[in-house]
Design an enzyme around this catalytic site. Structure first.
Site, PDB file in Angstrom:
ATOM      1  N   THR A 113       4.078  -6.188  -4.904  1.00  0.00           N
ATOM      2  CA  THR A 113       5.334  -5.456  -5.019  1.00  0.00           C
ATOM      3  C   THR A 113       6.560  -6.311  -4.681  1.00  0.00           C
ATOM      4  OG1 THR A 113       4.172  -3.473  -4.456  1.00  0.00           O
ATOM      5  CG2 THR A 113       6.471  -3.481  -3.861  1.00  0.00           C
TER       6      THR A 113
ATOM      7  N   VAL B 169       0.515   7.894  -7.257  1.00  0.00           N
ATOM      8  CA  VAL B 169       1.829   7.441  -6.794  1.00  0.00           C
ATOM      9  C   VAL B 169       1.646   6.823  -5.407  1.00  0.00           C
ATOM     10  CG1 VAL B 169       4.155   8.170  -6.132  1.00  0.00           C
ATOM     11  CG2 VAL B 169       3.060   9.196  -8.133  1.00  0.00           C
ATOM     12  N   GLY B 170       2.220   5.654  -5.191  1.00  0.00           N
ATOM     13  CA  GLY B 170       2.076   4.970  -3.905  1.00  0.00           C
ATOM     14  C   GLY B 170       3.224   5.274  -2.959  1.00  0.00           C
ATOM     15  N   ASP B 171       3.380   4.415  -1.973  1.00  0.00           N
ATOM     16  CA  ASP B 171       4.386   4.622  -0.926  1.00  0.00           C
ATOM     17  C   ASP B 171       5.805   4.256  -1.361  1.00  0.00           C
ATOM     18  OD1 ASP B 171       3.374   1.918  -1.126  1.00  0.00           O
ATOM     19  OD2 ASP B 171       4.558   1.428   0.646  1.00  0.00           O
TER      20      ASP B 171
ATOM     21  N   GLY C 269       2.069  -3.324   0.444  1.00  0.00           N
ATOM     22  CA  GLY C 269       0.701  -3.263   0.948  1.00  0.00           C
ATOM     23  C   GLY C 269      -0.021  -2.041   0.416  1.00  0.00           C
TER      24      GLY C 269
ATOM     25  N   GLY D  54      -0.563   1.289  -0.220  1.00  0.00           N
ATOM     26  CA  GLY D  54       0.400   2.387  -0.204  1.00  0.00           C
ATOM     27  C   GLY D  54      -0.046   3.625   0.553  1.00  0.00           C
TER      28      GLY D  54
HETATM   29  N1  ASP Z   1       2.602  -0.543  -1.819  1.00  0.00           N
HETATM   30  C1  ASP Z   1       2.319  -0.642  -3.231  1.00  0.00           C
HETATM   31  C2  ASP Z   1       1.575   0.591  -3.650  1.00  0.00           C
HETATM   32  O1  ASP Z   1       0.703   1.028  -2.927  1.00  0.00           O
HETATM   33  C3  ASP Z   1       1.523  -1.837  -3.588  1.00  0.00           C
HETATM   34  C4  ASP Z   1       2.038  -3.148  -3.053  1.00  0.00           C
HETATM   35  O2  ASP Z   1       2.853  -3.204  -2.175  1.00  0.00           O
HETATM   36  O3  ASP Z   1       1.590  -4.163  -3.545  1.00  0.00           O
HETATM   37  O4  ASP Z   1       1.803   1.082  -4.724  1.00  0.00           O
END
Ligand code: ASP
Length: 321
Positions: free
Chosen positions: A190, A219-221, A242, A244
């Site tokens: 990300t 859907v992530g964080d 990271g 999510g």
């Molecule tokens: N945090 C992001 C997600 O979970 C992934 C990432 O940070 O690489 O969608």
């Protein structure tokens, strides 16, 4: 040789920014990340140089905005636009693929002045999801729009679209095929930016293709305000990267702010609490700046692409410790 050229370029850039005023009134800080993960130390030198050069270019874009009195909000948006357009990172072009081999991107932006925030989730045709998130913040009464609803709104706003040939890079399709075979990769990468501008305002922006091989619709964080993205002029601005689901369950970004607000601890202590005591090893990391310009780039993974630039002429880009 390449590393030497890069170092030399950085030194020139640093000496340029050294001429900027360093009194508190004109102080700015910008911190960026290009994802936390397990990038091996023996990646080809050429690739390492490309990453460091890209992070440096992103910082310079933000520095040019902030040193001319531009807002933290403009700086984080433009820096993330650059990283979204850069195929090296998992956001915009270069996003990782879902289990069905498609792109589904999430992004969020937040203005620390008044806690206004905008987010989009599950969009697959928007060239720069972070700019659409900013339009959601500024042109609608809502905080988050998802998939088709977000893309219909983008059409109304004349936002630039990309077709599947723009997003679906051969390199990502090859990686997707490989992983589909192994099904054990936890890809991270990300992008995010946090900034403090010369007027003391904080802003945060994060954009992602999400986790490699995620289920369609996951859907992530990143677009969840308080999980992967948060900014509040009274405390700090935070952008996470990271796993999510862990960041959502622990409300990581807002918890850092609340620890500072309720317990009066420093940014460093608050970030350390979340990254090293609440989260578990290999969950990810954050970049954060407080209202006084202190910053943190802490992670519990093996690597995190990251960088910082400030009005005192300090510039640093790093992948490992
Ligand atoms: N945090 C992001 C997600 O979970 C992934 C990432 O940070 O690489 O969608």
């Amino acid at each position: 040789m390449k590393n030497f050229i890069l170092l030399f370029t950085i030194l020139i850039l640093v000496s340029t920014v050294n001429t900027l005023p360093s009194d508190n009134k004109n102080k700015f800080v910008l911190v960026i990340h290009g994802g936390a993960g397990a990038t091996p130390r023996d990646i080809p030198e050429e690739l390492q140089s490309q990453y460091l050069k890209s992070l440096t270019e992103a910082l310079i874009i933000g520095k040019n905005i902030l040193s001319n009195g531009g807002t933290a909000l403009d700086a984080v948006e433009k820096v993330v636009n650059y990283l979204e357009d850069n195929q090296l990172f998992n956001a915009g072009r270069g996003s990782v693929l879902t289990s069905e081999g498609k792109v589904e991107m999430d992004a969020a932006i937040m203005d620390g002045i008044d806690l206004s925030a905008g987010a989009v989730a599950g969009v697959n045709k928007i060239k720069n999801p972070i700019s659409l998130a900013r339009l959601v913040m500024q042109k609608t009464p809502h905080v988050m729009l998802i998939s088709n609803g977000a893309e219909n709104f983008a059409k109304e706003m004349n936002v630039e679209f990309g077709d599947s040939s723009y997003f679906l890079l051969d390199s990502q399709i090859d990686k997707w095929r490989d992983i589909k075979k192994k099904m054990n990769e936890n890809k991270k990468g990300t992008v995010g930016a946090v900034a403090l501008d010369v007027n003391g305002n904080l802003a945060a922006a994060t954009s992602t293709g999400g986790m490699m091989m995620k289920r369609p619709g996951r859907v992530g964080d990143v677009p969840i305000i308080g999980a992967g993205t948060y900014a509040n002029n009274q405390t700090c601005a935070v952008s996470a990267t990271g796993w999510g689901e862990k960041f959502i369950r622990n409300n990581v970004a807002v918890s850092i702010s609340k620890l500072m607000e309720y317990k009066g601890v420093s940014l460093k202590t608050a970030v350390n609490e979340l990254i090293n005591n609440i989260l578990q090893p290999n969950d990810g990391g954050v970049i954060a700046i407080d209202k006084d310009g202190n910053y943190s780039m802490m992670y519990n993974t093996k690597s995190m692409f990251r960088g910082v630039i400030n009005s005192d002429g300090f510039l640093e880009v790093k992948i490992w410790e």
